[in-house]
Motif scaffolding. Structure first.
Motif, PDB file in Angstrom:
ATOM      1  N   TYR A   1      12.541 -30.854 -10.291  1.00 53.29           N
ATOM      2  CA  TYR A   1      12.114 -29.836  -9.319  1.00 53.29           C
ATOM      3  C   TYR A   1      10.581 -29.868  -9.204  1.00 53.29           C
ATOM      4  CZ  TYR A   1      12.695 -25.325  -6.894  1.00 53.29           C
ATOM      5  OH  TYR A   1      12.737 -24.302  -5.973  1.00 53.29           O
ATOM      6  N   PRO A   2      10.045 -30.824  -8.419  1.00 48.01           N
ATOM      7  CA  PRO A   2       8.596 -31.026  -8.385  1.00 48.01           C
ATOM      8  C   PRO A   2       7.882 -30.229  -7.291  1.00 48.01           C
ATOM      9  CG  PRO A   2       9.654 -32.781  -7.195  1.00 48.01           C
ATOM     10  CD  PRO A   2      10.756 -31.834  -7.626  1.00 48.01           C
ATOM     11  N   SER A   3       8.299 -28.999  -7.056  1.00 49.08           N
ATOM     12  CA  SER A   3       7.735 -28.178  -5.985  1.00 49.08           C
ATOM     13  C   SER A   3       6.233 -27.968  -6.188  1.00 49.08           C
ATOM     14  CB  SER A   3       8.440 -26.824  -5.961  1.00 49.08           C
ATOM     15  OG  SER A   3       7.898 -25.987  -4.972  1.00 49.08           O
ATOM     16  N   PHE A   4       5.510 -27.923  -5.081  1.00 51.05           N
ATOM     17  CA  PHE A   4       4.071 -27.658  -5.162  1.00 51.05           C
ATOM     18  C   PHE A   4       3.793 -26.205  -5.531  1.00 51.05           C
ATOM     19  CE2 PHE A   4       3.903 -31.275  -2.032  1.00 51.05           C
ATOM     20  CZ  PHE A   4       3.319 -32.169  -2.910  1.00 51.05           C
ATOM     21  N   PHE A   5       4.671 -25.290  -5.080  1.00 51.96           N
ATOM     22  CA  PHE A   5       4.437 -23.869  -5.375  1.00 51.96           C
ATOM     23  C   PHE A   5       5.719 -23.086  -5.194  1.00 51.96           C
ATOM     24  CE2 PHE A   5       3.090 -19.527  -4.847  1.00 51.96           C
ATOM     25  CZ  PHE A   5       2.007 -19.420  -5.708  1.00 51.96           C
ATOM     26  N   GLU A   6       5.985 -22.165  -6.121  1.00 49.72           N
ATOM     27  CA  GLU A   6       7.142 -21.275  -6.048  1.00 49.72           C
ATOM     28  C   GLU A   6       6.735 -19.873  -6.466  1.00 49.72           C
ATOM     29  OE1 GLU A   6      10.290 -21.949  -5.021  1.00 49.72           O
ATOM     30  OE2 GLU A   6       9.699 -24.022  -4.570  1.00 49.72           O
ATOM     31  N   GLY A   7       7.464 -18.870  -5.934  1.00 48.91           N
ATOM     32  CA  GLY A   7       7.293 -17.511  -6.428  1.00 48.91           C
ATOM     33  C   GLY A   7       7.908 -17.356  -7.801  1.00 48.91           C
ATOM     34  N   PHE A   8       9.017 -18.051  -8.023  1.00 46.37           N
ATOM     35  CA  PHE A   8       9.632 -18.050  -9.348  1.00 46.37           C
ATOM     36  C   PHE A   8      10.328 -19.379  -9.650  1.00 46.37           C
ATOM     37  CE2 PHE A   8      13.073 -16.716 -12.391  1.00 46.37           C
ATOM     38  CZ  PHE A   8      12.223 -16.642 -13.476  1.00 46.37           C
ATOM     39  N   GLY A   9      11.292 -19.796  -8.846  1.00 47.06           N
ATOM     40  CA  GLY A   9      11.979 -21.063  -9.108  1.00 47.06           C
ATOM     41  C   GLY A   9      13.329 -20.872  -9.764  1.00 47.06           C
TER      42      GLY A   9
ATOM     43  N   GLU B   1       0.833  -1.215   0.000  1.00 45.03           N
ATOM     44  CA  GLU B   1       0.000   0.000   0.000  1.00 45.03           C
ATOM     45  C   GLU B   1       0.862   1.258   0.000  1.00 45.03           C
ATOM     46  OE1 GLU B   1      -3.947  -1.778   2.306  1.00 45.03           O
ATOM     47  OE2 GLU B   1      -2.389  -0.745   3.468  1.00 45.03           O
ATOM     48  N   MET B   2       1.988   1.221   0.709  1.00 45.97           N
ATOM     49  CA  MET B   2       2.850   2.396   0.842  1.00 45.97           C
ATOM     50  C   MET B   2       3.680   2.649  -0.417  1.00 45.97           C
ATOM     51  SD  MET B   2       5.803   2.930   3.747  1.00 45.97           S
ATOM     52  CE  MET B   2       4.677   2.460   5.045  1.00 45.97           C
ATOM     53  N   ALA B   3       4.015   1.593  -1.149  1.00 40.50           N
ATOM     54  CA  ALA B   3       4.908   1.710  -2.304  1.00 40.50           C
ATOM     55  C   ALA B   3       4.274   2.525  -3.432  1.00 40.50           C
ATOM     56  CB  ALA B   3       5.263   0.321  -2.815  1.00 40.50           C
ATOM     57  N   ASP B   4       5.105   3.275  -4.144  1.00 34.52           N
ATOM     58  CA  ASP B   4       4.643   3.931  -5.369  1.00 34.52           C
ATOM     59  C   ASP B   4       4.455   2.897  -6.474  1.00 34.52           C
ATOM     60  OD1 ASP B   4       4.775   6.963  -4.834  1.00 34.52           O
ATOM     61  OD2 ASP B   4       6.676   6.225  -4.046  1.00 34.52           O
ATOM     62  N   LYS B   5       5.350   1.908  -6.522  1.00 33.75           N
ATOM     63  CA  LYS B   5       5.229   0.806  -7.476  1.00 33.75           C
ATOM     64  C   LYS B   5       5.760  -0.472  -6.830  1.00 33.75           C
ATOM     65  CE  LYS B   5       4.541   0.807 -11.609  1.00 33.75           C
ATOM     66  NZ  LYS B   5       3.348   0.471 -12.437  1.00 33.75           N
ATOM     67  N   ILE B   6       5.259  -1.601  -7.331  1.00 34.53           N
ATOM     68  CA  ILE B   6       5.646  -2.910  -6.826  1.00 34.53           C
ATOM     69  C   ILE B   6       6.268  -3.719  -7.958  1.00 34.53           C
ATOM     70  CG2 ILE B   6       4.768  -5.095  -5.854  1.00 34.53           C
ATOM     71  CD1 ILE B   6       2.364  -3.374  -4.792  1.00 34.53           C
ATOM     72  N   ILE B   7       7.360  -4.424  -7.651  1.00 29.80           N
ATOM     73  CA  ILE B   7       7.916  -5.415  -8.572  1.00 29.80           C
ATOM     74  C   ILE B   7       7.487  -6.795  -8.108  1.00 29.80           C
ATOM     75  CG2 ILE B   7      10.031  -6.546  -9.393  1.00 29.80           C
ATOM     76  CD1 ILE B   7      11.428  -3.843  -9.251  1.00 29.80           C
ATOM     77  N   ALA B   8       6.831  -7.541  -8.985  1.00 25.81           N
ATOM     78  CA  ALA B   8       6.547  -8.957  -8.742  1.00 25.81           C
ATOM     79  C   ALA B   8       7.523  -9.763  -9.577  1.00 25.81           C
ATOM     80  CB  ALA B   8       5.109  -9.285  -9.134  1.00 25.81           C
ATOM     81  N   ILE B   9       8.041 -10.868  -9.031  1.00 28.20           N
ATOM     82  CA  ILE B   9       9.077 -11.592  -9.766  1.00 28.20           C
ATOM     83  C   ILE B   9       8.494 -12.609 -10.747  1.00 28.20           C
ATOM     84  CG2 ILE B   9      10.795 -11.245  -7.961  1.00 28.20           C
ATOM     85  CD1 ILE B   9      10.377 -14.270  -7.284  1.00 28.20           C
ATOM     86  N   SER B  10       7.161 -12.704 -10.817  1.00 35.40           N
ATOM     87  CA  SER B  10       6.521 -13.565 -11.819  1.00 35.40           C
ATOM     88  C   SER B  10       5.084 -13.119 -12.006  1.00 35.40           C
ATOM     89  CB  SER B  10       6.546 -15.039 -11.376  1.00 35.40           C
ATOM     90  OG  SER B  10       5.731 -15.228 -10.231  1.00 35.40           O
TER      91      SER B  10
END
Length: 365
Positions: free
Chosen positions: A272-280, A136-145
């Protein structure tokens, strides 16, 4: 332009968030050398010291005291004339003075919301509050995926227009060709099999290593695992002992970055059989190493793996087994996918990422 970074992870995290922080500052300092980069923290460490040697990178010792990162770091950045403050790990300082400064935060994932069973109630509440406040505070957000961007919109209720997706790369060691002598030395030091499949990452429930062990059970395929052990390791150990697989599965810890890069290149398959990753990131590391990837068809992993990696259902051991055996037994198919994967992964090279970051910063300014 003067850009200040919350450098806690830069100096004190050995993997994940630390690698992201160090790589981001490294590539900016190289490909956008006209800017000044300020690393703010209460202290520094040996990690990243080669980046601190760059003429445009400076360590700034921030104010001491309890909660100084939350209450004083932002003001310290303003005092040193920063145009932008970038929180690299989902957090921003809570206090600022009246001097103008743009605020950016990178959010890597919201796994604590998607998989609450892996976190304590207290940790979930604290993480959610910090991430929501920073977003909420940020002017912009970077998402890695794109996956992380969707989660920020869904769970933090942040407008999509406020979020840009900028992928991350990986350590330079995975892009270099180590000498045959070094490769042989690593192979000898760790007693690696002639052929093997590789898994890299913390040995925890979410990474789903037990499924890999089950998939190779009854085959002659050796598995090498590089990663820190958690309580979850005991489940795997019990299965290995019960099925007499001690000689089939090799666990390694304390591997250096250069040694890990060599191990990736020596492997026939990276799984790499991960159930969930932000990027990997390990998927990117494998592709740069020209090693074919077998990974999950979930979350962001297809974004990292591209269309020529092999995708499996992480809940289906038989699916994984069939695909691992197929790739293991077909050298021509491995070579084809390795070459295609290497072409695809060039989008995660340093220079294009640095260009995206600078465009992002300049738009904010």
């Amino acid at each position: 332009m003067k850009i200040a970074f919350d450098a806690k992870r830069f100096f004190h995290n050995t993997s994940g968030l630390g690698n992201y922080s160090r790589d981001l500052v490294r590539i900016l300092s190289r490909y956008a050398p006209d800017n000044e980069y300020l690393l703010l923290n209460k202290n520094k460490s040996e990690r990243g010291k080669e980046i601190l040697s760059y003429p445009n990178v400076q360590f700034i010792e921030t104010s001491k005291g309890n909660f100084s990162r939350q209450l004083k770091m932002g003001k310290d950045a303003q005092k040193h004339g920063a145009d932008i403050f970038h929180g690299l790990s989902g957090e921003l300082p809570l206090k600022w003075d009246s001097k103008p400064i743009k605020k950016v935060v990178t959010i890597h994932d919201l796994i604590f919301v998607r998989y609450p069973q892996y976190y304590s109630f207290f940790d979930r509440r604290i993480h959610f509050w910090k991430f929501k406040k920073a977003a909420e505070m940020a002017d912009k957000i970077i998402a890695i995926s794109e996956q992380t961007k969707r989660d920020i919109v869904q769970y933090l209720k942040i407008p999509e227009s406020k979020i840009d997706v900028i992928y991350q790369g990986c350590h330079q060691a995975f892009k270099e060709q180590q000498s045959p002598e070094f490769m042989q030395a690593v192979k000898t030091q760790y007693t690696l099999p002639e052929r093997f499949i590789l898994n890299v990452g913390t040995i925890e429930d979410r990474k789903n290593l037990l499924s890999v062990v089950k998939a190779i059970c009854g085959t002659a395929i050796p598995l090498v695992v590089v990663g820190r052990k958690t309580q979850y390791y005991k489940k795997i150990e019990r299965f290995i002992k019960k099925n007499k697989m001690e000689k089939q599965v090799l666990f390694l810890e304390g591997v250096s970055m250069d040694e890990l890069a060599a191990i990736y290149k020596l492997a026939d398959i990276f799984v790499y059989p991960s159930f969930f990753e932000g990027f990997g990131i390990p998927v990117i590391e494998a592709l740069f190493s020209r090693t074919v990837v077998v990974t999950s068809n979930t979350s962001c992993l297809p974004e990292a793996g591209g269309k020529d990696s092999v995708y499996i259902d992480p809940h289906n051991d038989l699916d994984m087994k069939a695909k691992l055996i197929f790739i293991w037994d077909n050298e021509s198919e491995r070579r084809r996918r390795e070459d295609k994967g290497f072409d695809f992964v060039q989008k995660f090279n340093d220079e294009p990422i640095a260009k995206e970051l600078m465009n992002f910063y300049q738009k904010i300014i």
